[in-house]
Design a protein around this motif. Structure first.
Motif, PDB file in Angstrom:
ATOM      1  N   LYS A   9       1.055  -1.124  -0.076  1.00  0.00           N
ATOM      2  CA  LYS A   9      -0.007   0.084   0.094  1.00  0.00           C
ATOM      3  C   LYS A   9       0.865   1.183  -0.104  1.00  0.00           C
ATOM      4  O   LYS A   9       1.785   1.316   0.736  1.00  0.00           O
ATOM      5  CB  LYS A   9      -0.853   0.180   1.252  1.00  0.00           C
ATOM      6  N   GLY A  10       0.674   2.154  -0.707  1.00  0.00           N
ATOM      7  CA  GLY A  10       1.574   3.438  -0.842  1.00  0.00           C
ATOM      8  C   GLY A  10       0.599   4.728  -1.182  1.00  0.00           C
ATOM      9  O   GLY A  10      -0.403   4.581  -1.554  1.00  0.00           O
ATOM     10  N   ARG A  11       1.311   5.772  -0.648  1.00  0.00           N
ATOM     11  CA  ARG A  11       0.699   7.145  -0.864  1.00  0.00           C
ATOM     12  C   ARG A  11       1.774   8.105  -0.993  1.00  0.00           C
ATOM     13  O   ARG A  11       2.870   7.887  -0.155  1.00  0.00           O
ATOM     14  CB  ARG A  11      -0.188   7.397   0.263  1.00  0.00           C
ATOM     15  N   PHE A  12       1.659   9.248  -1.428  1.00  0.00           N
ATOM     16  CA  PHE A  12       2.693  10.309  -1.533  1.00  0.00           C
ATOM     17  C   PHE A  12       2.218  11.284  -0.658  1.00  0.00           C
ATOM     18  O   PHE A  12       0.951  11.392  -0.416  1.00  0.00           O
ATOM     19  CB  PHE A  12       2.731  11.032  -2.912  1.00  0.00           C
ATOM     20  N   GLY A  60       4.706 -13.139   7.234  1.00  0.00           N
ATOM     21  CA  GLY A  60       3.727 -12.710   7.786  1.00  0.00           C
ATOM     22  C   GLY A  60       4.465 -11.450   8.630  1.00  0.00           C
ATOM     23  O   GLY A  60       3.542 -10.509   9.252  1.00  0.00           O
ATOM     24  N   GLN A  61       5.456 -11.173   8.091  1.00  0.00           N
ATOM     25  CA  GLN A  61       5.976  -9.715   8.579  1.00  0.00           C
ATOM     26  C   GLN A  61       5.372  -8.485   7.863  1.00  0.00           C
ATOM     27  O   GLN A  61       5.403  -8.548   6.761  1.00  0.00           O
ATOM     28  CB  GLN A  61       7.451  -9.528   8.682  1.00  0.00           C
ATOM     29  N   THR A  62       5.181  -7.256   8.705  1.00  0.00           N
ATOM     30  CA  THR A  62       4.855  -5.973   7.995  1.00  0.00           C
ATOM     31  C   THR A  62       6.177  -5.073   8.176  1.00  0.00           C
ATOM     32  O   THR A  62       6.744  -5.000   9.215  1.00  0.00           O
ATOM     33  CB  THR A  62       3.502  -5.498   8.719  1.00  0.00           C
ATOM     34  N   PHE A  63       6.240  -4.159   7.214  1.00  0.00           N
ATOM     35  CA  PHE A  63       7.274  -3.294   7.129  1.00  0.00           C
ATOM     36  C   PHE A  63       6.950  -1.884   6.743  1.00  0.00           C
ATOM     37  O   PHE A  63       6.377  -1.758   5.484  1.00  0.00           O
ATOM     38  CB  PHE A  63       8.727  -3.673   6.539  1.00  0.00           C
ATOM     39  N   ASN A  64       7.094  -0.766   7.405  1.00  0.00           N
ATOM     40  CA  ASN A  64       6.791   0.432   7.003  1.00  0.00           C
ATOM     41  C   ASN A  64       8.065   1.265   6.243  1.00  0.00           C
ATOM     42  O   ASN A  64       9.022   1.222   6.875  1.00  0.00           O
ATOM     43  CB  ASN A  64       6.293   1.397   7.957  1.00  0.00           C
ATOM     44  N   SER A  65       7.886   1.681   5.171  1.00  0.00           N
ATOM     45  CA  SER A  65       9.049   2.357   4.334  1.00  0.00           C
ATOM     46  C   SER A  65       8.735   3.818   4.022  1.00  0.00           C
ATOM     47  O   SER A  65       7.451   3.851   3.564  1.00  0.00           O
ATOM     48  CB  SER A  65       9.303   1.402   3.234  1.00  0.00           C
ATOM     49  N   THR A  66       9.522   4.749   4.169  1.00  0.00           N
ATOM     50  CA  THR A  66       9.228   5.942   3.593  1.00  0.00           C
ATOM     51  C   THR A  66      10.430   6.385   2.648  1.00  0.00           C
ATOM     52  O   THR A  66      11.662   6.388   2.972  1.00  0.00           O
ATOM     53  CB  THR A  66       9.345   7.197   4.715  1.00  0.00           C
ATOM     54  N   TYR A 100       3.993  -4.376  -9.932  1.00  0.00           N
ATOM     55  CA  TYR A 100       3.698  -3.026 -10.454  1.00  0.00           C
ATOM     56  C   TYR A 100       2.576  -2.560 -10.025  1.00  0.00           C
ATOM     57  O   TYR A 100       1.806  -3.349  -9.898  1.00  0.00           O
ATOM     58  CB  TYR A 100       3.683  -3.486 -12.054  1.00  0.00           C
ATOM     59  N   PHE A 101       2.499  -1.354  -9.665  1.00  0.00           N
ATOM     60  CA  PHE A 101       1.307  -0.822  -9.360  1.00  0.00           C
ATOM     61  C   PHE A 101       1.232   0.651  -9.387  1.00  0.00           C
ATOM     62  O   PHE A 101       2.338   1.265  -9.799  1.00  0.00           O
ATOM     63  CB  PHE A 101       1.050  -1.017  -7.616  1.00  0.00           C
ATOM     64  N   GLN A 102       0.047   1.381  -9.203  1.00  0.00           N
ATOM     65  CA  GLN A 102       0.057   3.000  -9.415  1.00  0.00           C
ATOM     66  C   GLN A 102      -0.268   3.433  -8.039  1.00  0.00           C
ATOM     67  O   GLN A 102      -1.063   2.936  -7.480  1.00  0.00           O
ATOM     68  CB  GLN A 102      -0.944   3.253 -10.502  1.00  0.00           C
ATOM     69  N   VAL A 103       0.391   4.467  -8.039  1.00  0.00           N
ATOM     70  CA  VAL A 103       0.092   5.369  -6.454  1.00  0.00           C
ATOM     71  C   VAL A 103      -0.522   6.622  -7.006  1.00  0.00           C
ATOM     72  O   VAL A 103       0.293   7.638  -7.700  1.00  0.00           O
ATOM     73  CB  VAL A 103       1.392   5.500  -5.991  1.00  0.00           C
ATOM     74  N   PRO A 104      -1.570   7.062  -6.642  1.00  0.00           N
ATOM     75  CA  PRO A 104      -2.103   8.394  -6.866  1.00  0.00           C
ATOM     76  C   PRO A 104      -1.833   9.302  -5.687  1.00  0.00           C
ATOM     77  O   PRO A 104      -1.234   9.017  -4.967  1.00  0.00           O
ATOM     78  CB  PRO A 104      -3.850   8.092  -6.683  1.00  0.00           C
ATOM     79  N   TRP A 105      -2.011  10.662  -6.332  1.00  0.00           N
ATOM     80  CA  TRP A 105      -1.329  11.815  -5.445  1.00  0.00           C
ATOM     81  C   TRP A 105      -2.275  12.991  -5.658  1.00  0.00           C
ATOM     82  O   TRP A 105      -2.847  13.194  -6.867  1.00  0.00           O
ATOM     83  CB  TRP A 105       0.098  12.236  -5.535  1.00  0.00           C
ATOM     84  N   GLN A 106      -2.463  13.629  -4.816  1.00  0.00           N
ATOM     85  CA  GLN A 106      -3.185  14.851  -4.700  1.00  0.00           C
ATOM     86  C   GLN A 106      -2.502  16.150  -5.265  1.00  0.00           C
ATOM     87  O   GLN A 106      -1.078  16.250  -4.925  1.00  0.00           O
ATOM     88  CB  GLN A 106      -3.753  15.212  -3.263  1.00  0.00           C
TER      89      GLN A 106
END
Length: 186
Positions: A9-12, A60-66, A100-106
């Motif tokens: 899951k991603g967001r700008f 089963g692991q989750t990782f947050n990345s910025t 491959y995926f798309q990330v929308p942004w405002q």
């Protein structure tokens, strides 16, 4: 990609005047995911990712990345004008597969954080230049606050008041790749 078992899951966002991609990665496969790399397809704004730092993820692991992003003219697709909604095509490669995926942004994410240096005459000239070309009109419900409240909210999103024109106010900004943005609030 349910076959390989990595959910992303991603967001700008904009933080400290920087554009960043926040991602949450979840390894639902039975294998360890490691050796992460990221790439953005060429895009209208020339947005390019920095280095992706993700530790090996067990099942089963989750990782947050910025990820810090930058503007790079070598990653700009100057033939394709931006379209709405604004999207960036992203590829994440790891030991499991390529995803491959798309990330929308405002829109406010794309605006420069420094005020534009334009005056009333320059705004009117820019408006006349685009009047016969492509422009977008957006209609929104009436704003319940005062004009000062509106100016404060716009400024917080990198849209700056330039002048008042009778019953409307004119605001201006510029995208990260220097496309002027004009807004008339009536």
């Amino acid at each position: 990609n349910n076959v390989s078992g990595l959910q992303i899951k991603g967001r700008f966002i904009r933080a400290d005047s920087m554009i960043k991609l926040e991602m949450i990665l979840y390894n639902s496969s039975s294998s360890t995911a490691s050796d992460f790399e990221i790439m953005f397809n060429k895009n209208s704004f020339g947005l390019k990712p920095g280095t992706m730092s993700v530790i090996p993820m067990t099942s089963g692991q989750t990782f947050n990345s910025t990820i810090d992003c930058s503007i790079d003219q070598n990653n700009a697709d100057m033939k394709t004008p931006p379209s709405c909604p604004y999207m960036v095509q992203v590829a994440v490669k790891c030991s499991l597969d390529v995803f491959y995926f798309q990330v929308p942004w405002q829109m406010h994410i794309l605006l420069q954080s420094t005020p534009v240096s334009v005056n009333q005459t320059q705004c009117q000239q820019m408006a006349n230049n685009v009047a016969n070309k492509s422009s977008t009109s957006i209609y929104s419900p009436r704003f319940a606050g005062s004009m000062d409240d509106l100016k404060t909210r716009f400024k917080a999103n990198c849209i700056y008041h330039v002048y008042d024109d009778g019953s409307s106010a004119v605001f201006a900004s510029s995208t990260v790749n220097n496309i002027p943005v004009l807004l008339r609030w009536a």
